[in-house]
Design a protein around this motif. Structure first.
Motif, PDB file in Angstrom:
ATOM      1  N   ASP A 167       0.795  -1.224   0.000  1.00  0.00           N
ATOM      2  CA  ASP A 167       0.000   0.000   0.000  1.00  0.00           C
ATOM      3  C   ASP A 167       0.830   1.278   0.000  1.00  0.00           C
ATOM      4  O   ASP A 167       0.273   2.358  -0.143  1.00  0.00           O
ATOM      5  CB  ASP A 167      -0.924   0.026   1.234  1.00  0.00           C
ATOM      6  N   HIS A 168       2.111   1.157   0.198  1.00  0.00           N
ATOM      7  CA  HIS A 168       2.920   2.367   0.280  1.00  0.00           C
ATOM      8  C   HIS A 168       4.196   2.268  -0.521  1.00  0.00           C
ATOM      9  O   HIS A 168       5.123   1.558  -0.128  1.00  0.00           O
ATOM     10  CB  HIS A 168       3.194   2.745   1.737  1.00  0.00           C
ATOM     11  N   GLY A 169       4.188   2.970  -1.646  1.00  0.00           N
ATOM     12  CA  GLY A 169       5.360   3.043  -2.492  1.00  0.00           C
ATOM     13  C   GLY A 169       5.973   4.424  -2.362  1.00  0.00           C
ATOM     14  O   GLY A 169       6.956   4.624  -1.653  1.00  0.00           O
ATOM     15  N   SER A 170       5.336   5.391  -2.968  1.00  0.00           N
ATOM     16  CA  SER A 170       5.869   6.753  -2.917  1.00  0.00           C
ATOM     17  C   SER A 170       5.814   7.335  -1.509  1.00  0.00           C
ATOM     18  O   SER A 170       6.703   8.067  -1.098  1.00  0.00           O
ATOM     19  CB  SER A 170       5.073   7.661  -3.864  1.00  0.00           C
ATOM     20  N   ASN A 171       4.776   7.002  -0.794  1.00  0.00           N
ATOM     21  CA  ASN A 171       4.589   7.610   0.527  1.00  0.00           C
ATOM     22  C   ASN A 171       5.228   6.756   1.622  1.00  0.00           C
ATOM     23  O   ASN A 171       4.555   6.067   2.390  1.00  0.00           O
ATOM     24  CB  ASN A 171       3.089   7.780   0.789  1.00  0.00           C
ATOM     25  N   VAL A 172       6.536   6.851   1.683  1.00  0.00           N
ATOM     26  CA  VAL A 172       7.318   5.996   2.586  1.00  0.00           C
ATOM     27  C   VAL A 172       7.017   6.289   4.058  1.00  0.00           C
ATOM     28  O   VAL A 172       7.077   5.409   4.909  1.00  0.00           O
ATOM     29  CB  VAL A 172       8.825   6.200   2.313  1.00  0.00           C
ATOM     30  N   ARG A 173       6.668   7.515   4.312  1.00  0.00           N
ATOM     31  CA  ARG A 173       6.489   7.896   5.709  1.00  0.00           C
ATOM     32  C   ARG A 173       5.353   7.138   6.381  1.00  0.00           C
ATOM     33  O   ARG A 173       5.303   7.017   7.599  1.00  0.00           O
ATOM     34  CB  ARG A 173       6.204   9.406   5.772  1.00  0.00           C
ATOM     35  N   GLU A 174       4.435   6.654   5.556  1.00  0.00           N
ATOM     36  CA  GLU A 174       3.272   5.952   6.120  1.00  0.00           C
ATOM     37  C   GLU A 174       3.423   4.432   6.117  1.00  0.00           C
ATOM     38  O   GLU A 174       2.422   3.716   6.214  1.00  0.00           O
ATOM     39  CB  GLU A 174       2.010   6.338   5.348  1.00  0.00           C
ATOM     40  N   LEU A 175       4.646   3.944   5.984  1.00  0.00           N
ATOM     41  CA  LEU A 175       4.847   2.492   6.018  1.00  0.00           C
ATOM     42  C   LEU A 175       4.140   1.888   7.219  1.00  0.00           C
ATOM     43  O   LEU A 175       4.031   2.525   8.278  1.00  0.00           O
ATOM     44  CB  LEU A 175       6.348   2.180   6.102  1.00  0.00           C
ATOM     45  N   GLN A 176       3.682   0.660   7.060  1.00  0.00           N
ATOM     46  CA  GLN A 176       2.863   0.041   8.104  1.00  0.00           C
ATOM     47  C   GLN A 176       3.598  -1.037   8.903  1.00  0.00           C
ATOM     48  O   GLN A 176       3.102  -1.481   9.929  1.00  0.00           O
ATOM     49  CB  GLN A 176       1.637  -0.611   7.453  1.00  0.00           C
ATOM     50  N   THR A 177       4.731  -1.476   8.403  1.00  0.00           N
ATOM     51  CA  THR A 177       5.471  -2.499   9.139  1.00  0.00           C
ATOM     52  C   THR A 177       5.806  -1.965  10.540  1.00  0.00           C
ATOM     53  O   THR A 177       6.286  -0.838  10.678  1.00  0.00           O
ATOM     54  CB  THR A 177       6.772  -2.850   8.376  1.00  0.00           C
ATOM     55  N   ARG A 178       5.493  -2.772  11.570  1.00  0.00           N
ATOM     56  CA  ARG A 178       5.709  -2.313  12.947  1.00  0.00           C
ATOM     57  C   ARG A 178       6.971  -2.966  13.502  1.00  0.00           C
ATOM     58  O   ARG A 178       7.142  -4.186  13.388  1.00  0.00           O
ATOM     59  CB  ARG A 178       4.557  -2.716  13.897  1.00  0.00           C
ATOM     60  N   VAL A 179       7.783  -2.176  14.167  1.00  0.00           N
ATOM     61  CA  VAL A 179       8.938  -2.755  14.852  1.00  0.00           C
ATOM     62  C   VAL A 179       8.897  -2.263  16.295  1.00  0.00           C
ATOM     63  O   VAL A 179       9.113  -1.086  16.581  1.00  0.00           O
ATOM     64  CB  VAL A 179      10.258  -2.343  14.180  1.00  0.00           C
ATOM     65  N   ARG A 180       8.574  -3.204  17.213  1.00  0.00           N
ATOM     66  CA  ARG A 180       8.383  -2.822  18.605  1.00  0.00           C
ATOM     67  C   ARG A 180       9.587  -3.276  19.411  1.00  0.00           C
ATOM     68  O   ARG A 180      10.089  -4.397  19.221  1.00  0.00           O
ATOM     69  CB  ARG A 180       7.125  -3.519  19.141  1.00  0.00           C
ATOM     70  N   TYR A 181      10.075  -2.418  20.282  1.00  0.00           N
ATOM     71  CA  TYR A 181      11.165  -2.833  21.166  1.00  0.00           C
ATOM     72  C   TYR A 181      10.562  -3.562  22.359  1.00  0.00           C
ATOM     73  O   TYR A 181       9.640  -3.053  23.006  1.00  0.00           O
ATOM     74  CB  TYR A 181      11.971  -1.619  21.641  1.00  0.00           C
ATOM     75  N   LEU A 182      11.077  -4.781  22.626  1.00  0.00           N
ATOM     76  CA  LEU A 182      10.587  -5.552  23.766  1.00  0.00           C
ATOM     77  C   LEU A 182      11.636  -5.476  24.855  1.00  0.00           C
ATOM     78  O   LEU A 182      12.662  -6.154  24.774  1.00  0.00           O
ATOM     79  CB  LEU A 182      10.370  -7.009  23.361  1.00  0.00           C
ATOM     80  N   PRO A 183      11.426  -4.642  25.865  1.00  0.00           N
ATOM     81  CA  PRO A 183      12.483  -4.406  26.860  1.00  0.00           C
ATOM     82  C   PRO A 183      12.867  -5.689  27.599  1.00  0.00           C
ATOM     83  O   PRO A 183      14.047  -5.906  27.882  1.00  0.00           O
ATOM     84  CB  PRO A 183      11.873  -3.362  27.804  1.00  0.00           C
ATOM     85  N   ASP A 184      11.888  -6.550  27.845  1.00  0.00           N
ATOM     86  CA  ASP A 184      12.209  -7.748  28.633  1.00  0.00           C
ATOM     87  C   ASP A 184      13.210  -8.631  27.919  1.00  0.00           C
ATOM     88  O   ASP A 184      14.114  -9.193  28.524  1.00  0.00           O
ATOM     89  CB  ASP A 184      10.930  -8.550  28.919  1.00  0.00           C
ATOM     90  N   GLU A 185      13.011  -8.743  26.617  1.00  0.00           N
ATOM     91  CA  GLU A 185      13.944  -9.586  25.865  1.00  0.00           C
ATOM     92  C   GLU A 185      15.131  -8.795  25.308  1.00  0.00           C
ATOM     93  O   GLU A 185      16.023  -9.387  24.728  1.00  0.00           O
ATOM     94  CB  GLU A 185      13.229 -10.254  24.686  1.00  0.00           C
ATOM     95  N   ASP A 186      15.059  -7.464  25.409  1.00  0.00           N
ATOM     96  CA  ASP A 186      16.047  -6.602  24.754  1.00  0.00           C
ATOM     97  C   ASP A 186      16.159  -6.931  23.257  1.00  0.00           C
ATOM     98  O   ASP A 186      17.252  -7.075  22.707  1.00  0.00           O
ATOM     99  CB  ASP A 186      17.418  -6.740  25.438  1.00  0.00           C
ATOM    100  N   GLN A 187      14.995  -7.105  22.656  1.00  0.00           N
ATOM    101  CA  GLN A 187      14.951  -7.412  21.219  1.00  0.00           C
ATOM    102  C   GLN A 187      13.899  -6.549  20.549  1.00  0.00           C
ATOM    103  O   GLN A 187      13.059  -5.934  21.197  1.00  0.00           O
ATOM    104  CB  GLN A 187      14.535  -8.880  21.026  1.00  0.00           C
ATOM    105  N   PHE A 188      13.943  -6.568  19.218  1.00  0.00           N
ATOM    106  CA  PHE A 188      12.851  -5.958  18.460  1.00  0.00           C
ATOM    107  C   PHE A 188      11.957  -7.064  17.923  1.00  0.00           C
ATOM    108  O   PHE A 188      12.424  -8.151  17.596  1.00  0.00           O
ATOM    109  CB  PHE A 188      13.366  -5.155  17.262  1.00  0.00           C
ATOM    110  N   GLU A 189      10.692  -6.694  17.781  1.00  0.00           N
ATOM    111  CA  GLU A 189       9.769  -7.596  17.121  1.00  0.00           C
ATOM    112  C   GLU A 189       9.316  -6.918  15.832  1.00  0.00           C
ATOM    113  O   GLU A 189       8.742  -5.824  15.864  1.00  0.00           O
ATOM    114  CB  GLU A 189       8.563  -7.851  18.022  1.00  0.00           C
ATOM    115  N   VAL A 190       9.579  -7.567  14.707  1.00  0.00           N
ATOM    116  CA  VAL A 190       9.211  -7.000  13.397  1.00  0.00           C
ATOM    117  C   VAL A 190       7.935  -7.687  12.957  1.00  0.00           C
ATOM    118  O   VAL A 190       7.856  -8.917  12.942  1.00  0.00           O
ATOM    119  CB  VAL A 190      10.336  -7.268  12.369  1.00  0.00           C
TER     120      VAL A 190
END
Ligand SMILES: Cc1cc2nc3c(=O)[nH]c(=O)nc-3n(C[C@H](O)[C@H](O)[C@H](O)COP(=O)(O)OP(=O)(O)OC[C@H]3O[C@@H](n4cnc5c(N)ncnc54)[C@H](O)[C@@H]3O)c2cc1C
Ligand SMILES: Cc1cc2nc3c(=O)[nH]c(=O)nc-3n(C[C@H](O)[C@H](O)[C@H](O)COP(=O)(O)OP(=O)(O)OC[C@H]3O[C@@H](n4cnc5c(N)ncnc54)[C@H](O)[C@@H]3O)c2cc1C
Lengths: 765, 765
Positions: free
Chosen positions: B278-301
């Protein structure tokens, strides 16, 4: 407190440099009216050396959102009102922010910060990217009854169109995915047989030979076939149009009797072998020799050297058994110019006959299902009655006779039979455009990208550039559609009207050049309009482009055709000019000596009021003026060169761009006339309404495109040309909501449209 | 007797109608001065009811030819002199035709007949079509030393270009004919490994990590690679440019250390995963979420829904093991905008890792050797240090930190790293144009079609329309070449110069848009210029078009890039405007309030003398005026909308075509400046000479193209614009004999050019 929203926006959009922050601070300080305690807070947020960290900003944003979530919409409209409302609700200082004057103070600060309050507020309060995409945009209700338009476009040949569609929407007509060239060619041959079996190879043939005697219908058939596999289209055109047509048009009864039926049934697959390696556009100089041998009462067909091989001959590489071969006829030592002969090239088992050599032309850019070949003849003998002798024959006594004594006129009369092919290719090009526009406009109505801050992204068809990319082309597609239908009718009526036939020849050349150019351009624009999605093979722009690209070249290279149109105009009688002589032109000039094109009343022509600019009379006036003026000026330029002793070839060459402009100007004037006639004949007021807007868009965008010329000649003034530009923009806006429905008017069945990008919400998966 | 040649011509060209014959007869009778016995003969030939038969005409022609064969050339020049000479030699009445006055009588008749004597005579006397084709036209000696030009064009990066050419001219780099998509992809992967093995994957990498630290050189490398297989080019770009570049530019030392070397050697094949469904030109609205999980000290993509899948990702469908994934970073409930993460997608055996789903995007229009895929992530975990954290990091304590506090500025700084890709794609597009023009111009210099009557056909490059089709594009190709080289230099110099870097970003966007448009347009024109021959796959226009077409779309859709350029100009500081706010623009307006663009002295600007119109100052003046004026007027239009309460999105949209014109005007002005600089620095007077003509042709054809605008604003007058048009024609004529040599300046080795249509007599088979 009330400043927080502004401060957040000022920092967050990254637009402020540190110098500017400093500047704003001092202006705020100078502006006064800010309570001391607020000032402390403000200062802490606007400290150039200690800007808020990204985390602080993110927290600030969330705090604002949380507070704002409790506010009524009215108070969320600007940063100032948002700030004031928040202050009132939450803090001890609340009451201070109730007066109108305090709101004005805030607004002044907003002004100083230079942010655009309304949209910044929306952006600030917009929800985080939602977990689900927005629903697809709705297609607006069209302003007209689509079905009525569709019927109107299908016109008098609706029945034959329906027959074609019924057949080519069948599953076996789908081009096999990933097929090799060899498989594609076999597939096309099988489908061609299906068409022949359904009687579609005989539509143009005379009823006496089992045909339908419906030449106009055969062009509508071809036009419809062009909504499907274009290789099948071209193979169809070679077999029934060119090969069959040559027998029908250049042959006489004996040939009709002998061959038409088996050509129509595809029992006799054949070729049309005109082009040679060295001679494509310049047919008159073909090198293939055909000598009459009186002792044997036969012709000998011979390829004198390698570069005289017949080239590009459709159906030759694999399937053709017979070929209509064009060569220089020699009888008793006399040359009589180009004539057409029926030359058997393969036997019934498909084996090459003696003296015939055929090579495959090899891989092409497109039309992979068509087997083009290179043919040569080593003193091949054919019977005397294999000369297609409508315009020239060799008698039993071995004497050449022709009803047309002049070799020049004879040649152009023969070539005149090409006109069916030219109209057909023009019509087919428009069909390909219709497909491309249907895909691109439907996709553009559904694809969202960017939008006002804090709102859903908009469909890309809302962009002015996207509208300008597609809508004038949609209008052109309609314009050319109507012109083609009119030309088909004229052609049908021209059998016994020589003057009309010459006119049709000129208009066919013009239409073919315009329509094939339009197709190439429209398909490319449609591809780009769909962004990356347009680059997927399944969305069909690649195949459309690769298959139609050659429409600019075959049946006459466009630039050559346009010169033919210009010559036709210069002489007013095409046959008289076809031979490159300048006689006719000189005569035209003499006729008009001293007379100037009537110069329009400048007051009238320079008005730029909308109703004037939308008036079809205005458009026609401009296009007529342009055509007349270009005709006169090019004639004058040619004459002065010839008077200086230049030969006509070089004189023509020095004015070639001018001649081409003249041809285009003529063609556009004709298109406008036909478009107008079609609008006037429309069956329904709403259809008339939308077609009128399309016609206005077409005419104005053509005038806009060529406005330099109109400005140069003083026909237009700058203000008028600017008014046209903004009217084109306005018309794009007026038409965009009808765009998808207008493509539905084309009546392309989904089985043929196919492209996933063309799916609308109803048929989305 | 002496009338015979005229009579033959009058009948044979078929241009006379019977009415006209009658008319001519009576005029001849009225003119008097024709001896009675001649009159009898004349009458018999000009009898409207009994025209000569075709055989009689053919015999007449042969008789004339036979008689004429004995005459000296001087007497064969006009029909009158030919007739007179024939009469003198052969007939009893001979003496009567010796006087000058009798010749004038004949000339008067010739005039009456209305034929053009000189060329009709040549046509009449021309030999029959010869048994062998004419010899190929000679290529004229170029006006300049080709080798000098070639060296000059190769510029400072000649050595790296030579390294690339040495490799890609090897036989294994030839694209296997008829290969399936699968085979093409494997072939490309193997060749990519060859490039990596030759060290060509590390040219841009820092020396500390085994690279050459030569970013400008890496662009020249890419430009040269674009003379070969474009699938290889794009795969190269994905691996070393986008994937490698993202690590280098968005990562920090730890990432460089860990990955750069194995990326450069292709031990770690990777992807650049920015675009989503859904997002080519409008990169700012990308929907992929990357959350930092403090307990694991990891990111979830995570891919939140199907339409948020990463789309079009090169190297993803088959070969990539790791991907730079762009997604919205969330730390402790706070959103921090788009960041890039290194996400492993396949293990060392190429098996997909858990949580990763990949689909093949499927068949594309071109670039068949590139494996584009659709990627999605189901809560995939990656270590914290897989965030490429040059512009934003998450600390050991799980806190977000960024050196750029403003999310807007941060986003545009990150995107700024795309600039290498844009310059590279622009440069590659120009290379593809060079290939197309080389083929089309070489073919046009050799292909003959039509000619003056009775003479050899001329090379099609002699046609004005052919010159206009190809030569301004050749000039544009040179113009863009020089602009690219300058931009590469500027880019190389911009590392520590933020202002220069922003300028380079704008110019890179402009260049990419111009160059990719130029390529699409030039390849299509080149195809058509070669007629049918251009449609053979072996002549390469199909593959060039299919592979480069997408250059208008990826690395930023052109229309989006041009708006970015316009925004950059409006704000004069791109970063300040990147966020769509109108602040910068309003500021510009305020700065200039009341000041009008300096209106040039009309006398000066309206002169149309050739030396004035060829003066580069004139061109620059016009282009500067246009840019300034467009800038001011669009700013004014935007401001009035905003003042009326319209939001910036809609205000921008209503002026979109205007913004795009501004961007183009700016880009062309810059191109002219760079072209001029390059001409001034040329190493040899003859090279300077030819480049000057090219520059003039380019500048004038651009002004011609946009003359409507100049006329509208009153900057030009009609006479001047007409003078420009004829000067463009004249320059085409001045340059055509150098055209082939100018393509040789590009230095494309024959192994890469390949197309048979490009063969010159020397290398003809
Ligand atoms: C796929 C395909 C199928 C075909 N099928 C058939 C077939 O079945 N039977 C058949 O007989 N032929 C067929 N042809 C041949 C086709 O008709 C010719 O290609 C066409 O007539 C153009 O001739 P050419 O290719 O020799 O181009 P040329 O005549 O060499 O022209 C090449 C270019 O030179 C320039 N040029 C030429 N003349 C002029 C001029 N006077 N003024 C300005 N510019 C000029 C133009 O740019 C033109 O495009 C086919 C061709 C193709 C590609
Ligand atoms: C072969 C190929 C390879 C690719 N490789 C990669 C890759 O390796 N990694 C990656 O991340 N991406 C890749 N891409 C994606 C590429 O970057 C996008 O296609 C590009 O950014 C355009 O986005 P889009 O296709 O979504 O078009 P959209 O953004 O949907 O735009 C479609 C059309 O809408 C119109 N439009 C959109 N916005 C505007 C506007 N603001 N104003 C006016 N008109 C507008 C234009 O006509 C535009 O062409 C690749 C794409 C292709 C085709």
């Amino acid at each position: 407190m009330p400043y927080l929203p502004m401060i957040y926006v000022a920092w967050a959009d990254g637009a402020l440099s540190l110098e500017e922050i400093t500047e704003i601070r001092s202006r705020l300080a100078a502006s006064g009216g800010i309570p001391a305690d607020s000032w402390v807070i403000l200062e802490s947020w606007l400290h150039p050396e200690h800007p808020p960290t990204s985390v602080e900003l993110a927290e600030l944003r969330d705090r604002i959102r949380e507070l704002a979530s409790e506010l009524p919409d009215a108070e969320r409209r600007s940063l100032a009102s948002l700030g004031a409302a928040m202050a009132r609700r939450r803090s001890a200082e609340g009451s201070r922010w109730e007066s109108a004057s305090s709101l004005r103070t805030l607004e002044a600060v907003e002004e100083l910060l230079g942010v655009l309050g309304g949209e910044a507020t929306r952006a600030l309060l917009a929800p985080e990217a939602s977990p689900a995409p927005p629903s697809p945009p709705e297609i607006p209700e069209p302003s007209f009854p689509v079905e009525t338009l569709r019927t109107y476009l299908a016109g008098p040949h609706a029945e034959i169109r329906a027959r074609v569609l019924a057949l080519i929407t069948r599953h076996e007509f789908v081009v096999p995915v990933g097929a090799s060239t060899r498989e594609r060619r076999e597939h096309v041959l099988e489908r061609l047989q299906d068409l022949a079996d359904a009687g579609l190879g005989r539509v143009a043939q005379p009823e006496t030979f089992g045909g339908e005697g419906n030449v106009p219908g055969s062009i509508a058939l071809f036009e419809t076939l062009a909504l499907g596999d274009l290789s099948l289209l071209v193979k169809y055109g070679v077999q029934f149009g060119l090969f069959g047509g040559s027998v029908q048009q250049l042959g006489t009864e004996v040939h009709h009797e002998r061959w038409l039926s088996s050509i129509g049934s595809l029992d006799l697959p054949g070729c049309y072998a005109m082009t040679e390696m060295d001679h494509g556009s310049n047919v008159r100089e073909l090198q293939t020799r055909v000598r009459y041998l009186p002792d044997e009462d036969q012709f000998e067909v011979h390829t004198p050297h390698r570069r005289a091989r017949k080239d590009w001959i459709g159906n030759a590489a694999l399937h053709g058994r017979m070929a209509t071969v064009f060569g220089q006829l020699e009888v008793d030592g006399e040359e009589h110019g180009v004539h057409a002969f029926m030359v058997p090239i393969r036997d019934d088992e498909g084996a090459l006959l003696p003296g015939i050599t055929i090579e495959d032309c090899g891989e092409k850019i497109g039309l992979h299902g068509v087997d083009n070949g290179r043919l040569s003849f080593d003193r091949v003998r054919i019977p005397r009655d294999h000369l297609l002798d409508r315009f020239g024959t060799v008698t039993e006594e071995g004497r050449y006779e022709s009803p047309i004594n002049s070799p020049g006129r004879r040649f152009f009369t023969m070539l005149g039979t090409l006109v069916t092919g030219r109209i057909s290719i023009g019509a087919a090009a428009i069909s390909a455009s219709k497909t491309a526009l249907s895909i691109a406009l439907r996709y553009s109505s559904q694809r969202r990208q960017f939008g006002p801050s804090g709102e859903d992204e908009v469909p890309i068809l809302d962009y002015l550039t996207q509208q300008r990319l597609l809508l004038p082309r949609l209008a052109e597609c309609y314009a050319l559609h109507f012109t083609t239908q009119a030309l088909i009718d004229d052609y049908g009526a021209s059998t016994d009207d020589e003057a009309l036939r010459s006119r049709v020849e000129v208009e066919a050349a013009a239409l073919k050049a315009l329509a094939s150019r339009h197709a190439v351009d429209t398909i490319q624009s449609s591809r780009e309009a769909c962004g990356g999605r347009g680059y997927l093979a399944e969305n069909r722009f690649g195949e459309l482009r690769d298959d139609t690209d050659v429409f600019t070249t075959f049946e006459g290279a466009n630039v050559v055709l346009l010169q033919l149109v210009a010559r036709g105009l210069l002489s007013r009688y095409r046959e008289e000019m076809g031979d490159l002589s300048l006689r006719g032109m000189v005569r035209v000039l003499a006729d008009r000596a001293g007379t100037e094109v009537h110069r329009r009343n400048p007051v009238r022509s320079r008005r730029s009021a909308e109703d004037h600019l939308r008036d079809p009379e205005t458009h026609l006036d401009a296009m007529q003026f342009r055509e007349q003026r270009l005709l006169q000026s090019v004639a004058r330029r040619l004459k002065s060169r010839i008077d200086d002793g230049m030969d006509s070839f070089h004189a023509m060459n020095e004015c070639q761009d001018h001649l081409v402009s003249l041809a285009r100007a003529h063609a556009e004037r004709r298109v406008l006339e036909e478009f107008r006639r079609a609008v006037e004949a429309a069956p329904d007021p709403e259809v008339t309404g939308v077609l009128t807007r399309l016609m206005e868009l077409w005419a104005l965008s053509r005038l806009e495109e060529d406005r330099a010329w109109f400005l140069e000649t003083g026909y237009m003034e700058g203000s008028q040309s600017r008014a046209i530009r903004s009217l084109v923009n306005q018309l794009c806006g007026e038409l965009k909501d009808d765009a998808v429905a207008l493509t539905e008017g084309f009546g392309i069945p989904p089985e043929l449209l196919r492209a996933p990008a063309a799916r609308l919400p109803d048929d989305r998966d």
